[in-house]
Design a protein around this motif. Structure first.
Motif, short mmCIF file in Angstrom:
data_model
loop_
_atom_site.label_atom_id
_atom_site.label_comp_id
_atom_site.label_asym_id
_atom_site.label_seq_id
_atom_site.Cartn_x
_atom_site.Cartn_y
_atom_site.Cartn_z
N ASP A 53 52.17 19.09 59.30
CA ASP A 53 53.12 19.56 58.27
C ASP A 53 54.16 20.51 58.83
O ASP A 53 55.25 20.65 58.28
CB ASP A 53 52.35 20.27 57.15
N SER A 54 53.81 21.24 59.89
CA SER A 54 54.70 22.31 60.37
C SER A 54 54.51 22.50 61.87
O SER A 54 53.60 21.91 62.47
CB SER A 54 54.38 23.62 59.64
N GLY A 55 55.39 23.32 62.45
CA GLY A 55 55.24 23.69 63.86
C GLY A 55 55.27 22.51 64.81
O GLY A 55 55.96 21.51 64.58
N MET A 56 54.49 22.61 65.88
CA MET A 56 54.48 21.56 66.91
C MET A 56 54.08 20.21 66.33
O MET A 56 54.58 19.18 66.74
CB MET A 56 53.50 21.94 68.02
N GLU A 91 49.53 23.46 51.92
CA GLU A 91 50.75 23.21 52.70
C GLU A 91 51.52 21.97 52.21
O GLU A 91 52.42 21.48 52.90
CB GLU A 91 50.38 23.03 54.17
N ASP A 99 40.40 20.00 54.61
CA ASP A 99 39.98 21.09 55.48
C ASP A 99 39.15 20.57 56.66
O ASP A 99 38.08 19.98 56.48
CB ASP A 99 39.15 22.10 54.67
N LEU A 100 39.66 20.81 57.85
CA LEU A 100 39.03 20.29 59.07
C LEU A 100 37.73 20.99 59.44
O LEU A 100 37.05 20.57 60.37
CB LEU A 100 40.01 20.42 60.25
N ASN A 126 45.90 19.14 66.94
CA ASN A 126 46.89 20.23 67.04
C ASN A 126 46.63 21.38 66.07
O ASN A 126 47.08 22.50 66.31
CB ASN A 126 48.27 19.59 66.79
N THR A 152 46.91 23.20 73.40
CA THR A 152 46.23 24.38 73.88
C THR A 152 47.24 25.53 73.87
O THR A 152 48.08 25.61 72.97
CB THR A 152 45.55 24.11 75.26
N TYR A 195 40.63 33.54 69.12
CA TYR A 195 41.58 32.43 69.27
C TYR A 195 41.72 32.03 70.74
O TYR A 195 41.65 30.84 71.08
CB TYR A 195 42.93 32.85 68.69
N LYS A 253 41.20 28.40 72.96
CA LYS A 253 42.24 27.67 73.69
C LYS A 253 41.78 27.37 75.13
O LYS A 253 42.12 26.33 75.69
CB LYS A 253 43.55 28.45 73.64
N GLY A 308 54.03 28.59 74.87
CA GLY A 308 54.08 30.06 74.86
C GLY A 308 54.41 30.48 73.44
O GLY A 308 54.02 29.80 72.49
N ILE A 338 55.98 30.44 70.12
CA ILE A 338 56.84 29.48 69.40
C ILE A 338 56.96 29.92 67.96
O ILE A 338 55.99 30.38 67.34
CB ILE A 338 56.26 28.04 69.47
N THR A 381 56.66 29.56 64.61
CA THR A 381 55.95 28.68 63.66
C THR A 381 55.17 29.49 62.63
O THR A 381 54.91 30.69 62.85
CB THR A 381 54.92 27.77 64.38
N LEU A 422 52.09 29.62 62.06
CA LEU A 422 50.85 30.18 62.62
C LEU A 422 50.98 31.68 62.88
O LEU A 422 50.05 32.45 62.67
CB LEU A 422 50.55 29.46 63.94
N GLN A 423 52.18 32.06 63.36
CA GLN A 423 52.42 33.46 63.72
C GLN A 423 52.66 34.32 62.49
O GLN A 423 52.46 35.53 62.52
CB GLN A 423 53.65 33.56 64.66
#
Ligand code: NAD
Ligand code: MG
Length: 334
Positions: free
Chosen positions: A98-101, A124, A148-149, A175, A225, A239, A243, A270, A272, A274, A276-277
């Protein structure tokens, strides 16, 4: 008699020509349509000024944050990514699509000719809707499977449903991730630790196991990763260790699945820009200066990683497996 007898040199010469003709046939067959080498020059782009640089305005959203509420909005390649058929006919499942990478990869994959299923959290949906529209606009099939994973049975259902709706599966991008900043390990409860591990380690394990029966030789698994795998930040204890596990998973699975013709690679971003941050992955104070300490002086945008996900899935990367490709603005290493 001599006239009828070909000299050795002539015979070899003739043979060489014949072989050359045979060898040239497939190439000639391909070139019966003239190739378009009439390319226009592309302007140079200065990577230091290509995208917004810090300082940024105050950012804070409840988890999971939305790309559509970020300021400035991230670039996932919505108006820029141009495909050239590199993944035509492929069938991809992308978690966190849905978002980011994940969104950048989904847009690029669709424009390269792949049908794409995305997974995301129900909260989302607004971001996911935009991605579904973008995939459809590229003329490809879009499959949206929220859930939900952290739930093993959902992971299995997700893969089966994606394969059913796509008519198969040959690319899996694992991802999705959970990242929360905590100044001290003492701040991390067992529940939070479990949440991070379930999302970042168990779910790829469950999803990959469910996907393997569908993956034919030539298929690709790609994990996202991070530079955190080898250069962890002090506030990302749980976290960062997941990774390191992702990087390790890529390398061990590549060895296990190589003989079956399935490639497994990782992308190591590095900093990014998104969601997540924004939803607790970083602090609002850090986000004001996000990416400033990279040699390029800014955070990366998801769009800047799209071509890496394409490259790793495409047939022409056929000798790349067990590799980690980085995009970190000059700091860190995969
Ligand atoms: P993002 O927030 O856009 O993507 C993460 C996605 O994970 C979310 O969109 C969400 O759909 C999904 N997710 C989280 N928990 C879930 C759950 N329980 N069930 C289902 N889905 C869940 O952020 P992003 O930065 O694009 O993250 C993508 C990947 O990139 C992650 O693996 C992250 O670790 C990695 N990464 C990001 C950065 C960065 O600076 N943004 C740096 C290095 C690595
Ligand atoms: Mg999201």
């Amino acid at each position: 008699m001599n006239d009828n007898k070909m000299s050795r040199r002539k015979a070899l010469g003739g043979l060489t020509l014949a072989m050359a003709a045979v060898a040239a046939t497939p190439i000639l067959a391909h070139t019966s349509q003239p190739l378009d080498f009439n390319l226009q020059p592309v302007d140079l782009q200065d990577p230091t000024t290509k995208y917004p640089r810090p300082p940024f305005t105050h950012q804070n959203q409840p988890w999971p944050a939305l790309a559509s509420k970020m300021e400035p909005r991230p670039d996932h390649g919505e108006t820029t990514y141009k495909g050239s058929g590199r993944l035509a006919g492929r069938k991809a499942l992308i978690t966190g699509g849905d978002s980011g990478m994940g969104r950048a990869a989904a847009i690029a994959y669709a424009r390269e000719g792949a049908d794409v299923a995305i997974n995301y959290l129900p909260q989302e949906e607004p971001d996911a809707k935009e991605v579904v529209e973008l995939i459809k606009k590229a003329g490809r099939k879009a499959v949206a499977i929220p859930g939900d994973l952290r739930d093993e049975s959902f992971c299995k259902k997700l893969v089966d449903e994606a394969a059913k709706q796509l008519g198969g599966l040959d690319i899996l991008i694992s991802n999705a991730a959970r990242q929360q900043s905590n100044p001290s390990v003492l701040d991390i409860t067992s529940e939070q630790f479990d949440w991070t591990i379930k999302t970042n380690i168990y779910s790829p394990f469950w999803i990959i196991k469910a996907a393997l029966p569908y993956l034919k030789p030539g298929s690709s698994i790609i994990g996202t990763t991070s530079v955190q795998a080898t250069d962890p930040s002090p506030d990302l204890f749980d976290y960062a260790l997941t990774k390191a596990a992702t990087t390790n998973l890529v390398k061990s699975l590549a060895k296990q699945l190589g003989p079956k013709g399935i490639r497994v690679n990782g992308v190591a971003p590095g900093p990014i820009w998104t969601p997540l941050q924004m939803g607790g992955g970083s602090t609002p104070e850090k986000l004001k200066e996000f990416g400033k300490d990279t040699p390029l002086g800014r955070p990366g945008q998801p769009a800047e990683l799209a071509s890496i996900y394409v490259q790793l899935a495409a047939n022409d990367a056929s000798f790349s497996t067990g590799q980690i490709y980085g995009a970190a603005g000059g700091n860190g290493q995969p």
